[in-house]
Design an enzyme around this catalytic site. Structure first.
Site, PDB file in Angstrom:
ATOM      1  CB  THR A   9      -0.917   0.018   1.249  1.00  0.00           C
ATOM      2  OG1 THR A   9      -1.814   1.115   1.160  1.00  0.00           O
ATOM      3  CG2 THR A   9      -0.130   0.153   2.539  1.00  0.00           C
ATOM      4  CG  ASN A  11      -3.842   4.179   3.629  1.00  0.00           C
ATOM      5  OD1 ASN A  11      -3.445   4.842   4.580  1.00  0.00           O
ATOM      6  ND2 ASN A  11      -5.123   3.929   3.400  1.00  0.00           N
ATOM      7  CG  HIS A  13      -4.796   5.361   8.643  1.00  0.00           C
ATOM      8  ND1 HIS A  13      -4.862   6.001   9.856  1.00  0.00           N
ATOM      9  CD2 HIS A  13      -5.737   4.401   8.667  1.00  0.00           C
ATOM     10  CE1 HIS A  13      -5.812   5.435  10.578  1.00  0.00           C
ATOM     11  NE2 HIS A  13      -6.366   4.463   9.879  1.00  0.00           N
ATOM     12  CE  LYS A  14      -5.511  -0.701   3.559  1.00  0.00           C
ATOM     13  NZ  LYS A  14      -5.700  -1.177   2.187  1.00  0.00           N
ATOM     14  CG  ASP A  70      -9.547  -6.785  -2.453  1.00  0.00           C
ATOM     15  OD1 ASP A  70      -9.559  -5.538  -2.497  1.00  0.00           O
ATOM     16  OD2 ASP A  70     -10.199  -7.490  -3.243  1.00  0.00           O
ATOM     17  CE  LYS A 172     -14.919   0.594  10.208  1.00  0.00           C
ATOM     18  NZ  LYS A 172     -14.581   1.365   9.017  1.00  0.00           N
ATOM     19  CG  HIS A 177     -14.094  -5.554   7.754  1.00  0.00           C
ATOM     20  ND1 HIS A 177     -14.551  -4.479   8.472  1.00  0.00           N
ATOM     21  CD2 HIS A 177     -13.697  -5.048   6.566  1.00  0.00           C
ATOM     22  CE1 HIS A 177     -14.448  -3.389   7.738  1.00  0.00           C
ATOM     23  NE2 HIS A 177     -13.927  -3.704   6.580  1.00  0.00           N
ATOM     24  NE  ARG A 178      -9.164  -2.180   6.594  1.00  0.00           N
ATOM     25  CZ  ARG A 178     -10.360  -1.588   6.562  1.00  0.00           C
ATOM     26  NH1 ARG A 178     -10.863  -1.044   7.632  1.00  0.00           N
ATOM     27  NH2 ARG A 178     -11.052  -1.535   5.451  1.00  0.00           N
TER      28      ARG A 178
HETATM   29  P1  ITT Z   1      -6.525   0.373  -1.447  1.00  0.00           P
HETATM   30  O1  ITT Z   1      -6.791  -0.836  -2.320  1.00  0.00           O
HETATM   31  O2  ITT Z   1      -5.791   1.462  -2.145  1.00  0.00           O
HETATM   32  O3  ITT Z   1      -5.955   0.037  -0.111  1.00  0.00           O
HETATM   33  P2  ITT Z   1      -9.396   0.529  -1.235  1.00  0.00           P
HETATM   34  O4  ITT Z   1     -10.345   1.661  -1.021  1.00  0.00           O
HETATM   35  O5  ITT Z   1      -9.591  -0.291  -2.472  1.00  0.00           O
HETATM   36  O6  ITT Z   1      -7.936   1.086  -1.144  1.00  0.00           O
HETATM   37  P3  ITT Z   1     -10.084  -1.756   0.428  1.00  0.00           P
HETATM   38  O7  ITT Z   1      -9.710  -2.832  -0.503  1.00  0.00           O
HETATM   39  O8  ITT Z   1      -9.705  -1.909   1.870  1.00  0.00           O
HETATM   40  O9  ITT Z   1      -9.440  -0.360   0.056  1.00  0.00           O
HETATM   41  O10 ITT Z   1     -11.650  -1.542   0.389  1.00  0.00           O
HETATM   42  C1  ITT Z   1     -12.407  -1.525  -0.819  1.00  0.00           C
HETATM   43  C2  ITT Z   1     -13.696  -0.765  -0.620  1.00  0.00           C
HETATM   44  O11 ITT Z   1     -14.551  -1.485   0.288  1.00  0.00           O
HETATM   45  C3  ITT Z   1     -13.526   0.627  -0.006  1.00  0.00           C
HETATM   46  O12 ITT Z   1     -13.267   1.619  -0.976  1.00  0.00           O
HETATM   47  C4  ITT Z   1     -14.883   0.807   0.680  1.00  0.00           C
HETATM   48  O13 ITT Z   1     -15.843   1.253  -0.252  1.00  0.00           O
HETATM   49  C5  ITT Z   1     -15.248  -0.604   1.130  1.00  0.00           C
HETATM   50  N1  ITT Z   1     -14.782  -0.806   2.524  1.00  0.00           N
HETATM   51  C6  ITT Z   1     -13.730  -1.579   2.928  1.00  0.00           C
HETATM   52  N2  ITT Z   1     -13.565  -1.514   4.256  1.00  0.00           N
HETATM   53  C7  ITT Z   1     -14.534  -0.679   4.711  1.00  0.00           C
HETATM   54  C8  ITT Z   1     -14.889  -0.193   5.996  1.00  0.00           C
HETATM   55  O14 ITT Z   1     -14.209  -0.514   7.079  1.00  0.00           O
HETATM   56  N3  ITT Z   1     -15.931   0.636   6.089  1.00  0.00           N
HETATM   57  C9  ITT Z   1     -16.613   1.007   5.004  1.00  0.00           C
HETATM   58  N4  ITT Z   1     -16.349   0.611   3.762  1.00  0.00           N
HETATM   59  C10 ITT Z   1     -15.313  -0.225   3.604  1.00  0.00           C
END
Ligand code: ITT
Length: 190
Positions: A9, A11, A13-14, A70, A172, A177-178
């Site tokens: 990433t 990011n 923050h991540k 993901d 949260k 999930h994360r």
């Molecule tokens: P990177 O791949 O650049 O890290 P991303 O936005 O694609 O960024 P994620 O794969 O973590 O990141 O998440 C994909 C999408 O799923 C994200 O843009 C949100 O719309 C949704 N999402 C994931 N985790 C979420 C959360 O904790 N709360 C709300 N929506 C979430």
């Protein structure tokens, strides 16, 4: 010597969140630290495939143990959509449009069950390992709250009345999930 983990990433923050969870024994780096700015094409058909693509790419480039992730929202009544397309369901990272599309598709729908999922993949010399976290809940009829990002304003986790966007970030993050996926990863690294 500290064990290095490269997070797929840019990011910050991540990266910081994972560094905090893993603690002193690990040195967490990101693509930014390696000045890698190539676009990694996430064209997998599953969360697992996309997490692997990111981790494998970083491992091939650097030879360092690499972690890809993901995430997305999986809606029961929409046959699992938006799923892997969560970030760009109606507009690329346009959270308002994406939520509006989900709510419109669920109009008059009684079954509002959904879950957020994160899949992390670690690639190192020994191969691939996956860590998955989920949080189950229901989708609201309308947008509520200002915290968080993505679909947070329309998601109420099981056993709560508030949406993720109405909860404090720290609350949260305790049940997300994360968090669950990272905990499994941490267990594996111990
Ligand atoms: P990177 O791949 O650049 O890290 P991303 O936005 O694609 O960024 P994620 O794969 O973590 O990141 O998440 C994909 C999408 O799923 C994200 O843009 C949100 O719309 C949704 N999402 C994931 N985790 C979420 C959360 O904790 N709360 C709300 N929506 C979430």
């Amino acid at each position: 010597m500290k064990k290095e983990i490269l997070i797929a990433t840019h990011n910050a923050h991540k990266k910081e969140e994972i560094q905090q969870i893993l603690g002193e024994k690990f040195k967490v780096t990101s693509l930014t630290d390696y000045d890698i700015h190539d676009e990694i094409v996430e064209d997998g058909h599953t969360f697992h495939a996309n997490a692997l693509i990111k981790a494998q790419y970083c491992f091939n480039k650097t030879g360092k143990p690499s972690l890809g992730d993901d995430s997305g929202l999986v809606v029961d009544a929409l046959d699992g959509r938006p799923g892997i397309y969560s970030a760009r369901y109606a507009g690329n990272h346009d959270f308002s449009k994406n939520m509006a599309k989900v709510l419109a598709e669920l109009k008059d729908q009684q079954n509002r069950k959904a879950y957020f999922v994160t899949v992390m993949c670690l690639v190192d010399e020994s191969g691939e390992n996956y860590f998955e976290g989920r949080v189950y809940g229901d989708l609201t009829q309308e947008i509520r709250g200002e915290q968080g990002f993505g679909y947070d304003p329309i998601f109420v986790p099981d056993h709560y009345q508030m949406t993720f966007a109405e909860m404090k970030a720290e609350d949260k993050n305790k049940i997300s999930h994360r968090k669950k996926a990272i905990e499994k990863f941490l267990d594996f690294m111990k």
